[in-house]
Design an enzyme around this catalytic site. Sequence first.
Site, PDB file in Angstrom:
ATOM      1  N   HIS A   1      -7.475  -2.086  -4.141  1.00 58.24           N
ATOM      2  CA  HIS A   1      -6.084  -1.701  -4.678  1.00 58.24           C
ATOM      3  C   HIS A   1      -5.580  -2.863  -5.600  1.00 58.24           C
ATOM      4  O   HIS A   1      -5.081  -2.529  -6.685  1.00 58.24           O
ATOM      5  CB  HIS A   1      -5.260  -1.571  -3.693  1.00 58.24           C
ATOM      6  CG  HIS A   1      -5.224  -0.023  -2.812  1.00 58.24           C
ATOM      7  ND1 HIS A   1      -5.216   1.140  -3.666  1.00 58.24           N
ATOM      8  CD2 HIS A   1      -5.620   0.054  -1.651  1.00 58.24           C
ATOM      9  CE1 HIS A   1      -5.390   2.178  -2.827  1.00 58.24           C
ATOM     10  NE2 HIS A   1      -5.482   1.469  -1.524  1.00 58.24           N
TER      11      HIS A   1
ATOM     12  N   GLU B   1       1.061   4.146  -2.822  1.00 57.72           N
ATOM     13  CA  GLU B   1       1.090   5.664  -2.121  1.00 57.72           C
ATOM     14  C   GLU B   1       2.262   5.756  -1.320  1.00 57.72           C
ATOM     15  O   GLU B   1       2.409   6.765  -0.942  1.00 57.72           O
ATOM     16  CB  GLU B   1      -0.277   5.519  -1.403  1.00 57.72           C
ATOM     17  CG  GLU B   1      -1.357   5.426  -2.049  1.00 57.72           C
ATOM     18  CD  GLU B   1      -2.774   5.438  -1.256  1.00 57.72           C
ATOM     19  OE1 GLU B   1      -2.471   5.789  -0.071  1.00 57.72           O
ATOM     20  OE2 GLU B   1      -3.852   4.934  -1.475  1.00 57.72           O
TER      21      GLU B   1
ATOM     22  N   HIS C   1       0.920  -0.992  -0.034  1.00 58.37           N
ATOM     23  CA  HIS C   1      -0.083  -0.055   0.059  1.00 58.37           C
ATOM     24  C   HIS C   1       0.907   1.189  -0.018  1.00 58.37           C
ATOM     25  O   HIS C   1       0.746   2.213  -0.905  1.00 58.37           O
ATOM     26  CB  HIS C   1      -0.926  -0.036   1.117  1.00 58.37           C
ATOM     27  CG  HIS C   1      -2.018   0.994   1.000  1.00 58.37           C
ATOM     28  ND1 HIS C   1      -1.743   2.294   1.327  1.00 58.37           N
ATOM     29  CD2 HIS C   1      -3.565   0.625   0.678  1.00 58.37           C
ATOM     30  CE1 HIS C   1      -2.919   2.961   1.248  1.00 58.37           C
ATOM     31  NE2 HIS C   1      -3.857   2.273   0.647  1.00 58.37           N
TER      32      HIS C   1
HETATM   33 CO    CO Z   1      -5.802   2.693   0.226  1.00 55.97          CO
END
Ligand code: CO
Length: 256
Positions: free
Chosen positions: A204, A172, A141
């Site tokens: 995701h 991210e 993530h």
């Molecule tokens: Co997220």
Amino acid sequence: MKQAVVLVSFGTSVEEARRRDIAPVEQALGDCTRLPCRRAYTSPSIRRILARRGVQVQSLAEVLDVLAGEAEEVFIQPTHLLYGNEYDGMKRIVEQKQNLFGRIHLGKPLLANAEDIQALAKIVSDLSPRREGNAYVLMGHGTEHFANMSYPAMQTAFRLIGREDILVGTVEGWPGLEEVADQLKMRSVGTVTLSPLMLVAGDHALNDMAGDGPDSWKSRLEREGLKVDCQIQGLGSLAAVRELYKAHFQELLGNL
Ligand code: CO
């Protein structure tokens, strides 16, 4: 003293992912104890989406308010991957609610120290057979929180066990797909196996990783001339990962 357990996850809006990746972890942890276990999700937006479908999942604060009348000691085990923003949020809630209980204990995330990082790298390595011309790309993530350093640490763990063919990127955080793609270019890699480095292969994984849109990792790597194969399963679906969660949970219950 009356005791209770809360199993806390970020949550997912993808029901199939919940059944495959979160439910088995809750089950494995529940099997470790005879104490009553309650579920909480930390993501308000996930809880809102589920509520619209008629599925009610409480936040950690809500569960603790309910337990206040029932238990004097509470054990909270997160299924979160790292000590990031979500974990900080749980710590704040525990501080706010601690007066409601005699004792309240918050467990560790999956990756709490160097041993956990190495253990997870070994699990993934064992499940990823080395193949000529193939690389594995794990999509984490990522976060702006300092805990993001867990991802480059995972990369180091793979390198130290000789798995230069397993690369870690994040959606991210750092490193991103760009850095991973550069690494792939430096090697003679023709095929890539993509899988999520997340508890749950939810939104995701389905969209940012394996989606058909031009910006998905799959599409971007295919444009680099690579043949891409996607594995849609979260870490929670792996029995060996559940053992790691169980070890943390047993440690938490050791506070008894
Ligand atoms: Co997220």
